[in-house]
Design a protein around this motif. Structure first.
Motif, PDB file in Angstrom:
ATOM      1  N   GLY A 179     -11.745  -6.746  -7.313  1.00 37.79           N
ATOM      2  CA  GLY A 179     -11.758  -5.444  -7.943  1.00 37.79           C
ATOM      3  C   GLY A 179     -11.265  -5.530  -9.373  1.00 37.79           C
ATOM      4  N   SER A 180     -11.607  -4.537 -10.181  1.00 35.03           N
ATOM      5  CA  SER A 180     -11.181  -4.554 -11.581  1.00 35.03           C
ATOM      6  C   SER A 180      -9.896  -3.746 -11.749  1.00 35.03           C
ATOM      7  CB  SER A 180     -12.288  -4.013 -12.489  1.00 35.03           C
ATOM      8  OG  SER A 180     -12.663  -2.705 -12.102  1.00 35.03           O
ATOM      9  N   TYR A 181      -8.928  -4.004 -10.884  1.00 36.71           N
ATOM     10  CA  TYR A 181      -7.593  -3.441 -11.005  1.00 36.71           C
ATOM     11  C   TYR A 181      -6.603  -4.590 -10.944  1.00 36.71           C
ATOM     12  CZ  TYR A 181      -8.256  -3.846  -5.944  1.00 36.71           C
ATOM     13  OH  TYR A 181      -8.549  -4.309  -4.690  1.00 36.71           O
ATOM     14  N   ASP A 185      -6.451 -10.084  -6.970  1.00 38.35           N
ATOM     15  CA  ASP A 185      -6.459 -11.358  -6.257  1.00 38.35           C
ATOM     16  C   ASP A 185      -5.583 -11.289  -5.011  1.00 38.35           C
ATOM     17  OD1 ASP A 185      -4.268 -11.111  -8.037  1.00 38.35           O
ATOM     18  OD2 ASP A 185      -3.918 -13.270  -7.989  1.00 38.35           O
ATOM     19  N   ARG A 186      -4.534 -10.482  -5.050  1.00 43.68           N
ATOM     20  CA  ARG A 186      -3.662 -10.338  -3.882  1.00 43.68           C
ATOM     21  C   ARG A 186      -4.362  -9.581  -2.761  1.00 43.68           C
ATOM     22  NH1 ARG A 186       2.251  -8.411  -4.557  1.00 43.68           N
ATOM     23  NH2 ARG A 186       2.328  -9.482  -2.550  1.00 43.68           N
ATOM     24  N   THR A 187      -5.133  -8.560  -3.105  1.00 41.93           N
ATOM     25  CA  THR A 187      -5.794  -7.784  -2.051  1.00 41.93           C
ATOM     26  C   THR A 187      -6.902  -8.589  -1.385  1.00 41.93           C
ATOM     27  OG1 THR A 187      -7.347  -6.723  -3.594  1.00 41.93           O
ATOM     28  CG2 THR A 187      -5.250  -5.612  -3.208  1.00 41.93           C
ATOM     29  N   LEU A 244      -5.401   3.290 -11.196  1.00 42.66           N
ATOM     30  CA  LEU A 244      -5.387   1.836 -11.089  1.00 42.66           C
ATOM     31  C   LEU A 244      -4.443   1.378  -9.987  1.00 42.66           C
ATOM     32  CD1 LEU A 244      -5.340   0.953 -14.909  1.00 42.66           C
ATOM     33  CD2 LEU A 244      -7.312   1.018 -13.357  1.00 42.66           C
ATOM     34  N   ILE A 245      -3.283   2.033  -9.885  1.00 43.09           N
ATOM     35  CA  ILE A 245      -2.344   1.694  -8.818  1.00 43.09           C
ATOM     36  C   ILE A 245      -2.927   2.094  -7.457  1.00 43.09           C
ATOM     37  CG2 ILE A 245      -0.060   2.165  -7.861  1.00 43.09           C
ATOM     38  CD1 ILE A 245       0.942   2.561 -10.716  1.00 43.09           C
ATOM     39  N   GLY A 250      -5.422   0.819  -2.296  1.00 44.24           N
ATOM     40  CA  GLY A 250      -6.639   1.004  -1.521  1.00 44.24           C
ATOM     41  C   GLY A 250      -7.320  -0.299  -1.158  1.00 44.24           C
ATOM     42  N   GLY A 251      -7.111  -1.335  -1.978  1.00 41.47           N
ATOM     43  CA  GLY A 251      -7.675  -2.639  -1.651  1.00 41.47           C
ATOM     44  C   GLY A 251      -7.113  -3.184  -0.351  1.00 41.47           C
ATOM     45  N   PHE A 252      -5.820  -2.986  -0.117  1.00 46.07           N
ATOM     46  CA  PHE A 252      -5.212  -3.415   1.141  1.00 46.07           C
ATOM     47  C   PHE A 252      -5.722  -2.564   2.304  1.00 46.07           C
ATOM     48  CE2 PHE A 252      -1.722  -4.728  -1.856  1.00 46.07           C
ATOM     49  CZ  PHE A 252      -1.838  -6.093  -1.652  1.00 46.07           C
TER      50      PHE A 252
END
Length: 316
Positions: A179-181, A185-187, A244-245, A250-252
């Motif tokens: 994602g572009s946030y 890389d962690r998500t 962005l946060i 939301g990625g998780f």
């Protein structure tokens, strides 16, 4: 070498002339050679294109593409994977170095255990000259057989560079990629850990270069990092910091939703995520909650015969 290689290496680069040749030499000098190297040049304005074309003329495993405009680091990373079709995939950075047996050892581990989704190796930090400045421990519990425990570790523990490991492409394709946030890389690593275990080859074979031009040092804020990932993120109106946060969290959430988990495991993962969010909120008073540093500095790992007696990785 087989007509259809098993592995693709995606190397996105932007203005990498200072370290690119050294990195390419390390990749092309691997003991495992059954791969193709996909280079995506993000409209570099320095000598990157010339260096790439010189290597392209020397090695048929390379393919070189130049983006017409700077599309941002995230689309450029994803582009390299989207243009691969191999069983295995690995991202590589233009400024890092790689021990000669890195690919071979990682692929051996994946072949030995079909339940692994990713394999990487012990790492050290090197400086701009290639000198090893720190051998770092791997604190993540990614070998745990219980998926929620692996997910918990990816949330609460900081460390590792599994983003640059060798991954199974069919598993990576189940994710939305990068994602572009900030910290995307962690998500993506947390989501991959829900599909299976990771393996760390117990040899010092990956050398992460720390230098002032690295994006995480040159782009210290949420917005600057996100804008580096995708230029449109620079707009405060369209992309306020809270958005962005929110996308980071939301990625998780999306990873938990997509992963093949039992209802009980899914609930456990949501519980870990809730506790992680609470712990971030508690630390608001000491700085940005999403940029909190680990409580302890990386610890040294035992000396490795792979680097014994060496001062510079490039000489190995």
């Amino acid at each position: 070498m087989n007509a259809a290689p098993r592995l693709s290496i995606g190397l996105p680069v932007y203005n990498g002339e200072k370290y690119l040749a050294e990195s390419l030499d390390a990749l092309l000098g691997q003991s495992y050679g059954d791969y193709k190297l996909i280079i995506s040049d993000n409209a570099s304005t320095d000598g990157t294109e010339e260096i790439c074309r010189q290597y392209l003329a020397k090695d048929s495993r390379l393919s070189y593409y130049r983006q017409p405009v700077n599309i941002g680091a995230t689309p450029n990373h994803n582009w390299t994977f989207e243009h691969s079709s191999t069983e295995l995939f690995k991202w590589a950075s233009y400024d890092d170095l790689y021990g000669r047996d890195l690919l071979a050892r990682c692929i051996e581990a994946l072949d030995d255990d079909p339940h692994l989704v990713l394999a990487h190796a012990y790492q050290a930090i090197i400086d701009g000259a290639g000198d090893i400045v720190l051998e770092v421990d791997y604190p993540l519990d990614t070998t745990n057989p219980h998926a929620p425990d692996r997910f918990r570790s990816l949330l609460f523990d900081v460390g590792g560079d599994d983003f640059y490991g060798v991954m199974r492409s069919d598993i990576l394709r189940r994710t939305p990629l990068n994602g572009s946030y900030h910290h995307s890389d962690r998500t993506i690593m947390a989501e991959l850990a829900l599909y299976g275990r990771f393996h760390q080859v117990p040899e010092l074979l990956f050398f992460r270069r720390d230098h002032p031009d690295r994006a995480e040092r040159a782009k210290p804020t949420i917005r600057s990092r996100s804008a580096n990932m995708e230029p449109s993120r620079a707009s405060r109106l369209r992309n306020p910091t809270v958005r962005l946060i929110g996308e980071y969290v939301g990625g998780f959430v999306g990873g938990i939703r997509r992963a093949p988990l039992s209802s009980a495991d899914r609930r456990e993962c949501y519980g870990h995520l809730t506790r992680w969010l609470a712990s971030r909120a508690v630390r608001r008073s000491t700085g940005r909650i999403e940029d909190s540093k680990p409580d302890a500095a990386p610890t040294a790992i035992p000396d490795s015969s792979a680097v014994a007696g060496q001062r510079r990785v490039a000489e190995g």
